[in-house]
Write a protein that holds these residues in place. Sequence first.
Motif, PDB file in Angstrom:
ATOM      1  N   SER A  50       3.674   6.261   3.116  1.00 59.63           N
ATOM      2  CA  SER A  50       2.618   7.210   3.439  1.00 59.63           C
ATOM      3  C   SER A  50       3.114   8.625   3.162  1.00 59.63           C
ATOM      4  O   SER A  50       4.127   9.059   3.713  1.00 59.63           O
ATOM      5  CB  SER A  50       2.202   7.063   4.905  1.00 59.63           C
ATOM      6  OG  SER A  50       1.013   7.755   5.177  1.00 59.63           O
ATOM      7  N   HIS A  51       2.407   9.330   2.303  1.00 61.90           N
ATOM      8  CA  HIS A  51       2.769  10.687   1.888  1.00 61.90           C
ATOM      9  C   HIS A  51       1.796  11.699   2.486  1.00 61.90           C
ATOM     10  O   HIS A  51       0.638  11.382   2.740  1.00 61.90           O
ATOM     11  CB  HIS A  51       2.710  10.829   0.362  1.00 61.90           C
ATOM     12  CG  HIS A  51       3.665   9.943  -0.380  1.00 61.90           C
ATOM     13  ND1 HIS A  51       4.701  10.450  -1.136  1.00 61.90           N
ATOM     14  CD2 HIS A  51       3.726   8.592  -0.515  1.00 61.90           C
ATOM     15  CE1 HIS A  51       5.364   9.452  -1.698  1.00 61.90           C
ATOM     16  NE2 HIS A  51       4.792   8.314  -1.335  1.00 61.90           N
ATOM     17  N   VAL A  52       2.261  12.918   2.681  1.00 65.48           N
ATOM     18  CA  VAL A  52       1.399  14.025   3.091  1.00 65.48           C
ATOM     19  C   VAL A  52       1.669  15.202   2.172  1.00 65.48           C
ATOM     20  O   VAL A  52       2.812  15.665   2.058  1.00 65.48           O
ATOM     21  CB  VAL A  52       1.645  14.448   4.555  1.00 65.48           C
ATOM     22  CG1 VAL A  52       0.752  15.642   4.905  1.00 65.48           C
ATOM     23  CG2 VAL A  52       1.381  13.294   5.510  1.00 65.48           C
ATOM     24  N   PHE A  53       0.619  15.694   1.519  1.00 65.18           N
ATOM     25  CA  PHE A  53       0.708  16.910   0.695  1.00 65.18           C
ATOM     26  C   PHE A  53       0.065  18.025   1.502  1.00 65.18           C
ATOM     27  O   PHE A  53      -1.149  18.015   1.745  1.00 65.18           O
ATOM     28  CB  PHE A  53      -0.017  16.705  -0.637  1.00 65.18           C
ATOM     29  CG  PHE A  53       0.686  15.763  -1.569  1.00 65.18           C
ATOM     30  CD1 PHE A  53       1.494  16.246  -2.596  1.00 65.18           C
ATOM     31  CD2 PHE A  53       0.552  14.389  -1.426  1.00 65.18           C
ATOM     32  CE1 PHE A  53       2.141  15.384  -3.460  1.00 65.18           C
ATOM     33  CE2 PHE A  53       1.198  13.511  -2.285  1.00 65.18           C
ATOM     34  CZ  PHE A  53       2.002  14.010  -3.305  1.00 65.18           C
ATOM     35  N   CYS A  54       0.871  18.997   1.922  1.00 68.39           N
ATOM     36  CA  CYS A  54       0.404  20.038   2.833  1.00 68.39           C
ATOM     37  C   CYS A  54       0.965  21.395   2.415  1.00 68.39           C
ATOM     38  O   CYS A  54       1.675  21.515   1.417  1.00 68.39           O
ATOM     39  CB  CYS A  54       0.828  19.707   4.259  1.00 68.39           C
ATOM     40  SG  CYS A  54       2.626  19.570   4.455  1.00 68.39           S
TER      41      CYS A  54
ATOM     42  N   ASP B 217      -2.305   4.082  -4.118  1.00 64.76           N
ATOM     43  CA  ASP B 217      -3.403   3.116  -4.070  1.00 64.76           C
ATOM     44  C   ASP B 217      -4.671   3.760  -3.534  1.00 64.76           C
ATOM     45  O   ASP B 217      -5.771   3.300  -3.823  1.00 64.76           O
ATOM     46  CB  ASP B 217      -3.017   1.925  -3.185  1.00 64.76           C
ATOM     47  CG  ASP B 217      -1.838   1.160  -3.744  1.00 64.76           C
ATOM     48  OD1 ASP B 217      -1.930   0.706  -4.899  1.00 64.76           O
ATOM     49  OD2 ASP B 217      -0.819   1.024  -3.041  1.00 64.76           O
ATOM     50  N   CYS B 218      -4.526   4.798  -2.735  1.00 60.60           N
ATOM     51  CA  CYS B 218      -5.698   5.492  -2.195  1.00 60.60           C
ATOM     52  C   CYS B 218      -5.262   6.836  -1.625  1.00 60.60           C
ATOM     53  O   CYS B 218      -4.138   6.981  -1.137  1.00 60.60           O
ATOM     54  CB  CYS B 218      -6.362   4.649  -1.102  1.00 60.60           C
ATOM     55  SG  CYS B 218      -7.983   5.266  -0.563  1.00 60.60           S
ATOM     56  N   LEU B 219      -6.157   7.818  -1.696  1.00 57.85           N
ATOM     57  CA  LEU B 219      -5.926   9.134  -1.102  1.00 57.85           C
ATOM     58  C   LEU B 219      -6.842   9.328   0.097  1.00 57.85           C
ATOM     59  O   LEU B 219      -7.929   8.746   0.159  1.00 57.85           O
ATOM     60  CB  LEU B 219      -6.219  10.255  -2.108  1.00 57.85           C
ATOM     61  CG  LEU B 219      -5.533  10.253  -3.470  1.00 57.85           C
ATOM     62  CD1 LEU B 219      -5.975  11.489  -4.252  1.00 57.85           C
ATOM     63  CD2 LEU B 219      -4.036  10.209  -3.327  1.00 57.85           C
ATOM     64  N   VAL B 220      -6.393  10.164   1.030  1.00 59.21           N
ATOM     65  CA  VAL B 220      -7.251  10.664   2.101  1.00 59.21           C
ATOM     66  C   VAL B 220      -7.277  12.174   1.948  1.00 59.21           C
ATOM     67  O   VAL B 220      -6.237  12.831   2.061  1.00 59.21           O
ATOM     68  CB  VAL B 220      -6.716  10.282   3.493  1.00 59.21           C
ATOM     69  CG1 VAL B 220      -7.656  10.809   4.572  1.00 59.21           C
ATOM     70  CG2 VAL B 220      -6.549   8.772   3.616  1.00 59.21           C
TER      71      VAL B 220
ATOM     72  N   GLY C   2       0.787  -1.224   0.000  1.00 58.50           N
ATOM     73  CA  GLY C   2       0.000   0.000   0.000  1.00 58.50           C
ATOM     74  C   GLY C   2       0.818   1.274   0.000  1.00 58.50           C
ATOM     75  O   GLY C   2       1.788   1.410   0.746  1.00 58.50           O
ATOM     76  N   LYS C   3       0.414   2.192  -0.870  1.00 59.83           N
ATOM     77  CA  LYS C   3       1.020   3.525  -0.943  1.00 59.83           C
ATOM     78  C   LYS C   3      -0.116   4.532  -0.786  1.00 59.83           C
ATOM     79  O   LYS C   3      -0.980   4.651  -1.665  1.00 59.83           O
ATOM     80  CB  LYS C   3       1.750   3.711  -2.286  1.00 59.83           C
ATOM     81  CG  LYS C   3       2.845   2.681  -2.517  1.00 59.83           C
ATOM     82  CD  LYS C   3       3.521   2.851  -3.860  1.00 59.83           C
ATOM     83  CE  LYS C   3       2.596   2.495  -5.028  1.00 59.83           C
ATOM     84  NZ  LYS C   3       2.186   1.080  -5.024  1.00 59.83           N
ATOM     85  N   ILE C   4      -0.128   5.213   0.327  1.00 58.06           N
ATOM     86  CA  ILE C   4      -1.233   6.089   0.706  1.00 58.06           C
ATOM     87  C   ILE C   4      -0.774   7.549   0.694  1.00 58.06           C
ATOM     88  O   ILE C   4       0.372   7.851   1.032  1.00 58.06           O
ATOM     89  CB  ILE C   4      -1.745   5.729   2.120  1.00 58.06           C
ATOM     90  CG1 ILE C   4      -2.065   4.234   2.227  1.00 58.06           C
ATOM     91  CG2 ILE C   4      -2.964   6.576   2.483  1.00 58.06           C
ATOM     92  CD1 ILE C   4      -3.057   3.726   1.218  1.00 58.06           C
ATOM     93  N   ALA C   5      -1.669   8.454   0.315  1.00 57.03           N
ATOM     94  CA  ALA C   5      -1.355   9.884   0.350  1.00 57.03           C
ATOM     95  C   ALA C   5      -2.467  10.637   1.069  1.00 57.03           C
ATOM     96  O   ALA C   5      -3.649  10.388   0.834  1.00 57.03           O
ATOM     97  CB  ALA C   5      -1.187  10.437  -1.065  1.00 57.03           C
TER      98      ALA C   5
ATOM     99  N   VAL D 212      -9.177   3.242   6.566  1.00 54.23           N
ATOM    100  CA  VAL D 212     -10.018   2.920   5.404  1.00 54.23           C
ATOM    101  C   VAL D 212      -9.172   2.895   4.136  1.00 54.23           C
ATOM    102  O   VAL D 212      -9.321   2.015   3.282  1.00 54.23           O
ATOM    103  CB  VAL D 212     -11.172   3.928   5.260  1.00 54.23           C
ATOM    104  CG1 VAL D 212     -11.911   3.714   3.931  1.00 54.23           C
ATOM    105  CG2 VAL D 212     -12.160   3.792   6.413  1.00 54.23           C
ATOM    106  N   ALA D 213      -8.270   3.863   4.010  1.00 57.08           N
ATOM    107  CA  ALA D 213      -7.419   3.925   2.818  1.00 57.08           C
ATOM    108  C   ALA D 213      -6.591   2.658   2.657  1.00 57.08           C
ATOM    109  O   ALA D 213      -6.472   2.109   1.552  1.00 57.08           O
ATOM    110  CB  ALA D 213      -6.507   5.149   2.887  1.00 57.08           C
TER     111      ALA D 213
END
Length: 369
Positions: A108-112, A166-169, A78-81, A301-302
């Motif tokens: 796990s990435h964060v775009f801020c 794979d999924c965004l939050v 899983g690769k989550i952002a 959930v992601a």
Amino acid sequence: MLVRHGVISTLGQLTSHSPSSSTVIRRQQFLVRTLCGSRTYLPKLTRAMSSTSEADAESVLRTVTPSLDPKRHKGQAGKIAVIGGCREYTGAPYFAAISALKIGADLSHVFCTKDAAPVIKSYSPELIVHPVLEESYTISQFSEEEKRKVQDKVIGEVDKWMERFDCLVIGPGLGRDPFLLECASKIMLLAKKFNVPFVVDGDGLFLVTNSIDLVNSYPLAVLTPNVNEYKRLVQRVLNCEVDEENAEDQLRSLAKQIGGVTILRKGKSDLISNGEIVKSVSIYGSPRRCGGQGDILSGGVAVFLSWAQQLKSDPESPSESPVILGCIAASGLLRKAASLAFTKHKRSTLTSDIIECLGESLEEICPAS
């Protein structure tokens, strides 16, 4: 083969409430992995997804959680952002992103925003932080043309990565700055273009409630409203008040009216619907309602949604919606972790305590060995 070894019949007899079930299930799952290879046996979800409302969250967790296989490479789990984080709110995106890692995602990435990035980086070196978002105050002196160029640059930075996720939050700590919200709406459209699932939480729900078309008829969208966010959604879409006496029917109608998106309504019992079925998750839980638990849920959930999506290529994969399965699994795990954290810390339980209990809780249900 499993029938011959007597594993299937025995597993079917155990319930999550049996005092000795945990130890027995661990031993049986080890046998199953030995017999069947790298992935844990996919149990039939007859009980977990029956016509009754209450889902068997632990069975779903065992189904969607992949076994640990040394042959897998970085990223396959899983690769989550997370899209969120501004100068006022840095905790929420961190909670969502770190929870994804604690559950088992590889990256796990964060775009801020630029102001939020150093703070979020200081929380943990495990997160990949992208300081690419902009708030209105940083571009207040810009012309409309210059603002459009800034927005294009923001979307371009996210676009570089989109196919890898794979999924965004979308929404934790996003705030309600108009420029930030406009960028978030463009990112939703970009995710839909690449068929990337996304979970909408926090201020992302404020955005969606006022712009339903952003998620309308997108089956890979998940909305996770709390009590107040759900009330606003019902008022906006169904033009009425929340009806607790007919909560399941109303939730089904709401999800159907938005074109079959999946809604996970948080509460004493979490209710989940995609407009066709309604499932509830009410196991475990905690009386301590510290802020930030919704962020753990959105990150969970992601991860579970992405794992459930991977099952589609398996010939024995469950026929149920991966999105529904992901929501059930995440809800069940959060509730178990919150319960465990509360037994340890009681009134002083914090969101960080619950996060630290995620791994232990998942291990009890889906042992790694």
